[in-house]
Design an enzyme around this catalytic site. Structure first.
Site, mmCIF file in Angstrom:
data_model
loop_
_atom_site.group_PDB
_atom_site.id
_atom_site.type_symbol
_atom_site.label_atom_id
_atom_site.label_comp_id
_atom_site.label_asym_id
_atom_site.label_seq_id
_atom_site.Cartn_x
_atom_site.Cartn_y
_atom_site.Cartn_z
ATOM 1 N N GLU A 177 34.142 40.159 36.868
ATOM 2 C CA GLU A 177 34.478 41.073 38.307
ATOM 3 C C GLU A 177 33.963 41.935 37.918
ATOM 4 O O GLU A 177 33.637 43.039 36.784
ATOM 5 C CB GLU A 177 36.111 41.574 37.295
ATOM 6 C CG GLU A 177 36.633 42.662 38.156
ATOM 7 C CD GLU A 177 37.905 43.698 37.815
ATOM 8 O OE1 GLU A 177 38.085 43.621 36.123
ATOM 9 O OE2 GLU A 177 38.316 44.221 37.808
ATOM 10 N N LYS A 219 36.746 37.698 40.989
ATOM 11 C CA LYS A 219 37.447 39.497 40.807
ATOM 12 C C LYS A 219 37.008 40.575 41.340
ATOM 13 O O LYS A 219 35.812 40.734 41.230
ATOM 14 C CB LYS A 219 38.162 39.986 39.672
ATOM 15 C CG LYS A 219 39.233 40.825 39.687
ATOM 16 C CD LYS A 219 40.504 41.342 38.453
ATOM 17 C CE LYS A 219 41.231 42.376 38.179
ATOM 18 N NZ LYS A 219 42.498 42.156 37.816
HETATM 19 P P1 13P Z 1 43.579 48.025 39.360
HETATM 20 O O1 13P Z 1 44.160 46.997 40.002
HETATM 21 O O2 13P Z 1 44.226 48.685 38.506
HETATM 22 O O3 13P Z 1 42.785 48.173 39.805
HETATM 23 O O4 13P Z 1 43.382 47.296 37.629
HETATM 24 C C1 13P Z 1 42.493 45.922 37.834
HETATM 25 C C2 13P Z 1 41.692 44.802 36.556
HETATM 26 O O5 13P Z 1 41.982 43.997 35.778
HETATM 27 C C3 13P Z 1 41.043 45.924 36.527
HETATM 28 O O6 13P Z 1 40.138 45.710 35.367
#
Ligand code: 13P
Length: 342
Positions: A177, A219
């Site tokens: 991510e 992600k």
């Molecule tokens: P949000 O969908 O609130 O942005 O969070 C996703 C997430 O896992 C952030 O690391």
């Protein structure tokens, strides 16, 4: 590395029209969200909230995987059953956040580097034994004048790839991510350029570290103007920019892509995902789904308010959002669904 098992886990997480639910907020972040709506910031309250999510009836219809935080994976419900076993018994795959947070990047005062590589091999072995089958590491990239720098992008891309290699060695699918933040006045095009740059850097590093792309879930943020940008984009514009950016920078071999919501409302995040599927489905080389935290949890958390009597209504709200997101993945979401909870 057992490639087939990793691919099987990734494929199961991305199957059909389901998606992921992130409930891996650190204690600090969870407390901040509780404080905003007047919920006590205690370990018990965090456990009650996570238990509420894990016991939501029929959650597995729309949710394939849930991302936990270290505190939660060790917690037990009131009746003694662990939260992780509750999730497994519901037919949902448990995952675990394994980074230890974004810290100040030395020499670059406005930027951050995500830490957590020390002791990661041992922690992954432990989490695997507890039942986790995938993991998450979040890097944060801020946009502003003169940032992000190459130093920040490359350092984070390298850490993400080393984390991903460790995960695959331990039998867990890495969720990679690199989040380009929505804070700022930048426009859609700037978010596009930075997101593309970051993704290219990440995939070069994943390649250098020998990470198997079929066993990776990316992600990503959606490509959107900054929250304080004078010109906000339409749903179509966000969908188009996001898909174009991902097509240009994410190899087709990647197991799949799951979006974070980044502070968008539940409805808006759902509408964006829906539009991407309605307009671009035939062009997508990878499954494209959701991995929202706030966009699924926030309305339910406000309803719950820390009180047992609101539990069932909060669970209905949670289920409703997950169901809308599942519909969006099929390109079948419409705003009329919002007025018919359940
Ligand atoms: P949000 O969908 O609130 O942005 O969070 C996703 C997430 O896992 C952030 O690391």
């Amino acid at each position: 590395m057992d490639k087939q098992t990793l691919i099987h886990t990734a494929t199961t997480l991305l199957a059909g029209s389901k998606g992921l639910l992130a409930m891996d907020e650190s204690n600090g972040t969870c407390n901040k969200r509780f404080a905003k709506i007047g919920i006590p910031q205690t370990e018990d309250a965090r456990r009650d909230w996570r238990e509420l999510i894990a016991t939501t009836p029929n959650l597995a219809k729309n949710i394939s995987g849930v991302i936990l935080y270290d505190e939660t994976i060790h917690q037990k419900r009131g009746d003694g059953k662990t939260i992780i076993n509750t999730i497994i018994d519901a037919g949902i795959i448990p995952g675990i956040k394994v980074d230890t947070g974004a810290k100040a990047l030395a020499g670059f005062p406005r930027e951050k580097i995500t830490e957590g590589l020390d002791g990661l091999r041992e922690r992954l072995t432990e989490y695997y034994k507890m039942g986790a089958r995938f993991a998450k590491w979040r890097a944060v990239i801020a946009i502003g004048e003169g940032i992000p720098t190459r130093a920040c992008i490359e350092a984070n891309a390298n850490a993400l790839s080393r984390y991903a290699a460790h995960c695959q060695e331990a039998g867990l699918v890495p969720i990679v991510e690199p989040e380009v933040l929505m804070e700022g006045t930048h426009d859609l095009q700037r978010c596009f350029t930075v997101t593309e740059d970051v993704l290219r850097a990440v995939f070069i590093q994943l390649y250098l570290q020998g990470v198997m792309l079929e066993g990776v879930i990316l992600k990503s943020n959606m490509v959107m103007p900054g929250l304080r940008c004078a010109h906000q984009a339409t749903v179509d514009e966000v969908a188009e920019a996001t898909i174009q950016c991902l097509l240009q920078s994410v190899p087709a071999a990647v197991g799949g892509i799951a979006f974070l919501s980044g502070g968008q409302s539940g409805e808006l995040a759902t509408a964006h995902l829906n539009d991407m599927h309605v307009r671009y489905r035939s062009k997508l080389p990878w499954p494209l789904t959701f991995s929202f935290a706030r966009a699924i949890q926030q309305p339910a958390m406000s309803i719950w308010h820390g009180e047992e009597k609101n539990k069932s209504a909060a669970q209905q709200s949670l289920y409703h959002r997950a169901k809308c997101d599942d519909a969006a993945r099929r390109g079948e979401y419409n705003t009329a669904m919002e007025s018919t909870i359940i």
